[in-house]
Scaffold this motif. Structure first.
Motif, PDB file in Angstrom:
ATOM      1  N   ASN A 294       3.669  -1.871   3.648  1.00 32.41           N
ATOM      2  CA  ASN A 294       2.735  -1.941   2.527  1.00 32.41           C
ATOM      3  C   ASN A 294       2.111  -0.578   2.241  1.00 32.41           C
ATOM      4  O   ASN A 294       1.928  -0.194   1.072  1.00 32.41           O
ATOM      5  CB  ASN A 294       1.623  -2.947   2.826  1.00 32.41           C
TER       6      ASN A 294
ATOM      7  N   ILE B 165       2.336  -5.351  -3.389  1.00 36.87           N
ATOM      8  CA  ILE B 165       1.869  -4.692  -2.169  1.00 36.87           C
ATOM      9  C   ILE B 165       0.779  -5.523  -1.503  1.00 36.87           C
ATOM     10  O   ILE B 165       0.754  -5.676  -0.275  1.00 36.87           O
ATOM     11  CB  ILE B 165       1.362  -3.273  -2.485  1.00 36.87           C
TER      12      ILE B 165
ATOM     13  N   TYR C 194       1.437  -3.314   8.885  1.00 30.15           N
ATOM     14  CA  TYR C 194       1.222  -3.030   7.465  1.00 30.15           C
ATOM     15  C   TYR C 194       1.842  -1.719   7.007  1.00 30.15           C
ATOM     16  O   TYR C 194       1.573  -1.254   5.905  1.00 30.15           O
ATOM     17  CB  TYR C 194      -0.280  -3.040   7.164  1.00 30.15           C
TER      18      TYR C 194
END
Length: 290
Positions: free
Chosen positions: A151, A179, A148
Motif C-alpha cells: 500500500n 490503496i 502495508y
C-alpha cells in the motif's frame, strides 16, 4: 490526546511497547479502523468479529468482550473530549523470543488510538490505475494486518494529493481495490465490484454497502473484471470506514462520470442516517429503506 496501551491511558509520548513484540519484529498483528458518530461506534460488532477471526488465524489469544471494548472507547472519547472520532484499534502478537514462533501467543498487546475527524473530507476523488501490482495475501485471505508495504509503495506512486485514489490491479490484470478503499462501479443500473478471490480486503464498509444495495433492491455482482469495464462504467465510487462513500469523478482521464445524480450520492444519504444507529450490517434487514 490520550491513547490506550495494555490497560493504561497515556499520552502518546509516554506510550511504550517492547522491542521484542512480534507485531513490531515480524508484522504479526491486525487492526481495525472505524468511526464514532455522536458517541456511537458504527458497525462495532462487524469490526470486532473480523478482528477476532483474524487473530484466531494468527494463533493470538485475545478474549475481550463487547463490554470491554465499549468501556475503552467510552473512556477514550471522554478523556479526549470527543464525540466524533477516528479510531484505530490495534492488536499485535505480544512479546516473544527472537525467531519465528509457532506456539500460540497468550499475551498480545492492545493499543487504541483516537483522533478528531477532519471537519471536511473529499467526497469526490480522481482514480488512477497503479503500475504497482496488488500483492497476494499472506494466507488464504487478506487480513487487515501490519503488512502495508504494498500500500505504501502504491501511495508513493500517486503522491500526497488527498483527492486522488490509486487503484491496484492484480498481477493477472484484474481490478482489485484502492490503496485504502474498496472499489465499485455502476453500468446499466447494476453495481459491480471485484471478488474477494482477487485477494482484496473484504472491507467492513464494503460488506455494509453490499447489504445496503440488497435492501434497496439494487443488483450487485462480484467477479473478475479488467480496467476497460471501469472505463465504460456510468459511474464509480470507493468505500472505506473513515471516508464512507466517495465518488470517482474519472479514472485515468478516460471517463466522465456524473457524480451529481449518482447512486453513490444515494448510498451516502442512507449512510449518513444509519451511521448513528447500527452495530452490525445484519441490522439492516430489519429496516425499511426508500
Amino acid at each position: 490526546m490520550y491513547i490506550y496501551v495494555n490497560g493504561e491511558y497515556v499520552k502518546p509520548e509516554d506510550a511504550q511497547i517492547s522491542i521484542f513484540d512480534h507485531g513490531f519484529m515480524y508484522g504479526l498483528g491486525v487492526f481495525e479502523t472505524f468511526r464514532i458518530y455522536d458517541g456511537h461506534p458504527f458497525l462495532v460488532d462487524d469490526h470486532f468479529h473480523r478482528l477476532s477471526r483474524s487473530l484466531e488465524q494468527l494463533s493470538v489469544q485475545w478474549n475481550w468482550n463487547k463490554d470491554d471494548i465499549l468501556g475503552v472507547l467510552n473512556t477514550l472519547i471522554e478523556k479526549n473530549n470527543l464525540q466524533n472520532a477516528y479510531v484505530r484499534w490495534n492488536v499485535s502478537a505480544g512479546v516473544g523470543p527472537l525467531g519465528l514462533q509457532i506456539d500460540p501467543y497468550e499475551k498480545p498487546s492492545t493499543i487504541v488510538y483516537v483522533k478528531p475527524i477532519p471537519e471536511s473530507m473529499s467526497t469526490v476523488k480522481r482514480g488512477v490505475i497503479l503500475k504497482t501490482e496488488r500483492n497476494t495475501p499472506e494466507g488464504n485471505e487478506r487480513l487487515k494486518s501490519h503488512h502495508y508495504l504494498n500500500n505504501i509503495i502504491g501511495k508513493k506512486e500517486i503522491g500526497s494529493d488527498p483527492n486522488v485514489e490509486g487503484i491496484f490491479l492484480t498481477k493477472e490484470g484484474f481490478l482489485a481495490e484502492g490503496i485504502v478503499s474498496n472499489l465499485f462501479w455502476v453500468k446499466d443500473n447494476i453495481v459491480y465490484t471485484p471478488t474477494v478471490k482477487t485477494g482484496i480486503l473484504n472491507g467492513v464498509t464494503r460488506q455494509f454497502i453490499m447489504a445496503l444495495l440488497h435492501q434497496l433492491g439494487i443488483e450487485c455482482k462480484e467477479g473478475y473484471y479488467e480496467s476497460v469495464e471501469l472505463y465504460k462504467a456510468d459511474e464509480a465510487f470507493v468505500t472505506n470506514s473513515i471516508q464512507e462513500v466517495v465518488s470517482l469523478s474519472e479514472v485515468d482521464g478516460k471517463t466522465n462520470y456524473n457524480s451529481l445524480t449518482s447512486l453513490s450520492a444515494k448510498l451516502q444519504k442512507h449512510y449518513s442516517i444509519l451511521r448513528k444507529q447500527l452495530n452490525s450490517r445484519n441490522e439492516l434487514y430489519k429496516k425499511e429503506l426508500s
